[in-house]
Enzyme design. Structure first.
Site, PDB file in Angstrom:
ATOM      1  N   ASN A  10       0.923  -1.167   0.087  1.00 60.45           N
ATOM      2  CA  ASN A  10      -0.146  -0.174   0.057  1.00 60.45           C
ATOM      3  C   ASN A  10       0.861   1.216   0.008  1.00 60.45           C
ATOM      4  O   ASN A  10       1.562   1.459   1.078  1.00 60.45           O
ATOM      5  CB  ASN A  10      -0.782  -0.005   1.323  1.00 60.45           C
ATOM      6  CG  ASN A  10      -1.652   0.977   1.410  1.00 60.45           C
ATOM      7  OD1 ASN A  10      -1.357   2.145   0.967  1.00 60.45           O
ATOM      8  ND2 ASN A  10      -2.813   1.108   1.970  1.00 60.45           N
ATOM      9  N   LYS A  13       0.457   3.777   3.005  1.00 60.16           N
ATOM     10  CA  LYS A  13       0.948   3.201   4.040  1.00 60.16           C
ATOM     11  C   LYS A  13       2.675   3.461   4.152  1.00 60.16           C
ATOM     12  O   LYS A  13       3.188   3.825   5.310  1.00 60.16           O
ATOM     13  CB  LYS A  13       0.589   1.785   4.232  1.00 60.16           C
ATOM     14  CG  LYS A  13       0.165   1.334   5.500  1.00 60.16           C
ATOM     15  CD  LYS A  13       0.020  -0.391   5.453  1.00 60.16           C
ATOM     16  CE  LYS A  13      -1.179  -1.011   5.754  1.00 60.16           C
ATOM     17  NZ  LYS A  13      -0.921  -2.242   6.091  1.00 60.16           N
ATOM     18  N   ASP A  70      -0.705  -4.833  10.043  1.00 61.42           N
ATOM     19  CA  ASP A  70      -2.073  -5.064   9.452  1.00 61.42           C
ATOM     20  C   ASP A  70      -3.001  -4.298  10.344  1.00 61.42           C
ATOM     21  O   ASP A  70      -2.775  -3.991  11.832  1.00 61.42           O
ATOM     22  CB  ASP A  70      -2.368  -6.565  10.000  1.00 61.42           C
ATOM     23  CG  ASP A  70      -3.603  -7.072   9.084  1.00 61.42           C
ATOM     24  OD1 ASP A  70      -3.682  -6.814   7.739  1.00 61.42           O
ATOM     25  OD2 ASP A  70      -4.674  -7.586   9.614  1.00 61.42           O
ATOM     26  N   SER A  71      -3.796  -3.553   9.972  1.00 63.93           N
ATOM     27  CA  SER A  71      -4.673  -2.528  10.309  1.00 63.93           C
ATOM     28  C   SER A  71      -6.138  -2.528   9.727  1.00 63.93           C
ATOM     29  O   SER A  71      -6.316  -3.227   9.075  1.00 63.93           O
ATOM     30  CB  SER A  71      -4.138  -1.277  10.136  1.00 63.93           C
ATOM     31  OG  SER A  71      -3.543  -1.160   8.694  1.00 63.93           O
ATOM     32  N   GLY A 154      -7.650   4.823   2.469  1.00 65.85           N
ATOM     33  CA  GLY A 154      -8.807   3.840   3.018  1.00 65.85           C
ATOM     34  C   GLY A 154      -9.982   4.752   3.589  1.00 65.85           C
ATOM     35  O   GLY A 154     -10.717   5.621   2.868  1.00 65.85           O
ATOM     36  N   TYR A 155     -10.165   4.610   4.712  1.00 67.30           N
ATOM     37  CA  TYR A 155     -11.381   5.295   5.410  1.00 67.30           C
ATOM     38  C   TYR A 155     -11.142   6.453   5.976  1.00 67.30           C
ATOM     39  O   TYR A 155     -12.128   7.217   6.633  1.00 67.30           O
ATOM     40  CB  TYR A 155     -11.960   4.299   6.411  1.00 67.30           C
ATOM     41  CG  TYR A 155     -12.294   3.153   6.015  1.00 67.30           C
ATOM     42  CD1 TYR A 155     -13.765   2.620   5.764  1.00 67.30           C
ATOM     43  CD2 TYR A 155     -11.537   1.919   5.942  1.00 67.30           C
ATOM     44  CE1 TYR A 155     -14.111   1.395   5.223  1.00 67.30           C
ATOM     45  CE2 TYR A 155     -11.670   0.616   5.645  1.00 67.30           C
ATOM     46  CZ  TYR A 155     -13.086   0.491   5.123  1.00 67.30           C
ATOM     47  OH  TYR A 155     -13.550  -1.050   4.698  1.00 67.30           O
ATOM     48  N   ARG A 182      -1.150   4.273  13.431  1.00 64.19           N
ATOM     49  CA  ARG A 182       0.002   3.609  12.981  1.00 64.19           C
ATOM     50  C   ARG A 182       0.929   4.628  13.583  1.00 64.19           C
ATOM     51  O   ARG A 182       2.096   3.929  13.783  1.00 64.19           O
ATOM     52  CB  ARG A 182       0.040   4.006  11.328  1.00 64.19           C
ATOM     53  CG  ARG A 182       1.194   3.204  10.918  1.00 64.19           C
ATOM     54  CD  ARG A 182       0.901   3.052   9.176  1.00 64.19           C
ATOM     55  NE  ARG A 182      -0.237   2.130   9.140  1.00 64.19           N
ATOM     56  CZ  ARG A 182      -1.411   2.561   8.624  1.00 64.19           C
ATOM     57  NH1 ARG A 182      -1.519   3.695   8.360  1.00 64.19           N
ATOM     58  NH2 ARG A 182      -2.280   1.434   8.379  1.00 64.19           N
TER      59      ARG A 182
HETATM   60  P1  ITT Z   1      -0.655  -4.156   2.966  1.00 60.62           P
HETATM   61  O1  ITT Z   1      -1.462  -5.402   3.513  1.00 60.62           O
HETATM   62  O2  ITT Z   1       0.205  -4.411   1.666  1.00 60.62           O
HETATM   63  O3  ITT Z   1       0.065  -3.339   4.040  1.00 60.62           O
HETATM   64  P2  ITT Z   1      -3.309  -3.261   2.879  1.00 60.62           P
HETATM   65  O4  ITT Z   1      -3.898  -1.869   2.453  1.00 60.62           O
HETATM   66  O5  ITT Z   1      -3.966  -4.386   2.306  1.00 60.62           O
HETATM   67  O6  ITT Z   1      -1.762  -3.407   2.329  1.00 60.62           O
HETATM   68  P3  ITT Z   1      -4.158  -3.969   5.419  1.00 60.62           P
HETATM   69  O7  ITT Z   1      -4.268  -5.363   5.021  1.00 60.62           O
HETATM   70  O8  ITT Z   1      -3.478  -3.755   6.740  1.00 60.62           O
HETATM   71  O9  ITT Z   1      -3.226  -3.241   4.459  1.00 60.62           O
HETATM   72  O10 ITT Z   1      -5.488  -3.392   5.207  1.00 60.62           O
HETATM   73  C1  ITT Z   1      -5.887  -2.321   6.042  1.00 60.62           C
HETATM   74  C2  ITT Z   1      -7.015  -1.580   5.429  1.00 60.62           C
HETATM   75  O11 ITT Z   1      -7.782  -0.965   6.531  1.00 60.62           O
HETATM   76  C3  ITT Z   1      -6.818  -0.657   4.553  1.00 60.62           C
HETATM   77  O12 ITT Z   1      -6.657  -1.176   3.302  1.00 60.62           O
HETATM   78  C4  ITT Z   1      -7.766   0.622   4.777  1.00 60.62           C
HETATM   79  O13 ITT Z   1      -8.803   0.351   3.972  1.00 60.62           O
HETATM   80  C5  ITT Z   1      -7.968   0.348   6.255  1.00 60.62           C
HETATM   81  N1  ITT Z   1      -6.939   1.344   7.034  1.00 60.62           N
HETATM   82  C6  ITT Z   1      -6.007   0.737   8.000  1.00 60.62           C
HETATM   83  N2  ITT Z   1      -5.345   1.766   8.250  1.00 60.62           N
HETATM   84  C7  ITT Z   1      -5.715   2.926   7.819  1.00 60.62           C
HETATM   85  C8  ITT Z   1      -5.536   4.326   7.855  1.00 60.62           C
HETATM   86  O14 ITT Z   1      -4.633   4.730   8.299  1.00 60.62           O
HETATM   87  N3  ITT Z   1      -6.373   5.221   7.173  1.00 60.62           N
HETATM   88  C9  ITT Z   1      -7.517   4.568   6.613  1.00 60.62           C
HETATM   89  N4  ITT Z   1      -7.940   3.426   6.396  1.00 60.62           N
HETATM   90  C10 ITT Z   1      -6.973   2.544   6.928  1.00 60.62           C
END
Ligand code: ITT
Length: 198
Positions: A10, A13, A70-71, A154-155, A182
């Site tokens: 991402n 991120k 993972d977030s 994201g959100y 984060r």
């Molecule tokens: P990686 O696994 O490759 O790191 P990803 O985007 O798929 O990338 P996650 O599996 O951790 O990462 O998914 C977390 C999702 O939660 C992310 O795609 C967003 O939709 C949401 N999210 C997490 N942190 C966020 C943030 O700081 N701001 C907004 N949305 C967030």
């Protein structure tokens, strides 16, 4: 300087981590820079499990000290959904806009007082020798009635921060890092890295 792999696909991120971890005595490298193309199945049911899966898969392949997170977003009135399914909430490959639209539709009719939510981030730091450490951070807020702001990912546009009177997407990346889930997890990760691995 030794390398520390930031194992995320991402780009938003990644941008946050480059600032959050920039002062560490490691050279921060990305999967693309290391020529790594790994698909990690996020089969865990918790953020902790999925963070470990990602960090150890990348550490195995790269033989580098690796940090992954993972977030997700937990909405209280939805019993903590979407949680670990945050990235796939509206189906695999759905856009951020579609995910936010789905969440807003699930919250239709829910008044302001019952829209509390929490962003959670779990960081896993994996060594190629097999050791793994976890740390986490949270950020409390509420789901707004409509998206606002063009930063972040994201959100962020629907995550309202009462103490700032803004959504997360109305903050610069530096401001977001100061108060985000984060940012808080990364502060602990920095301490851990300095204590254990330097
Ligand atoms: P990686 O696994 O490759 O790191 P990803 O985007 O798929 O990338 P996650 O599996 O951790 O990462 O998914 C977390 C999702 O939660 C992310 O795609 C967003 O939709 C949401 N999210 C997490 N942190 C966020 C943030 O700081 N701001 C907004 N949305 C967030």
């Amino acid at each position: 300087m030794p390398k520390l792999l930031l194992a995320t696909t991402n780009p938003a991120k990644l941008r946050e981590y480059l600032l959050l971890l920039g002062d560490l005595p490691w050279r921060l490298v990305t999967p693309a820079e290391e020529g790594l193309k790994i698909v990690v199945d996020e089969t865990g049911t918790t953020l902790e499990e999925n963070a470990k899966l990602k960090a150890s898969a990348y550490a195995d392949q790269s033989q580098l000290l690796t940090l992954a997170d993972d977030s997700g977003l937990e909405v209280d009135v939805l019993g903590g959904e979407p949680g670990p399914l945050s990235s796939r909430y509206a189906g695999q490959g759905a856009s951020d806009k579609e995910k936010m639209a789905l969440l807003l539709s699930r919250l239709r009719g829910i008044p302001w007082e019952r829209r509390s939510a929490c962003f959670r981030c779990v960081i896993a730091i994996a060594s190629p020798r097999g050791g793994i450490e976890l740390c986490g951070g949270e950020c409390q807020g509420a789901i707004s009635f409509q998206p606002r702001g063009g930063q972040g990912f994201g959100y962020d546009p629907i995550f309202y921060l009462p103490q700032r009177g803004k959504t997360m997407a109305e903050l610069s990346v530096e401001e977001k890092n100061k108060l985000s889930h984060r940012g808080k997890a990364a502060e602990k990760a920095c301490q851990l890295l300095r204590e254990i691995y330097s």
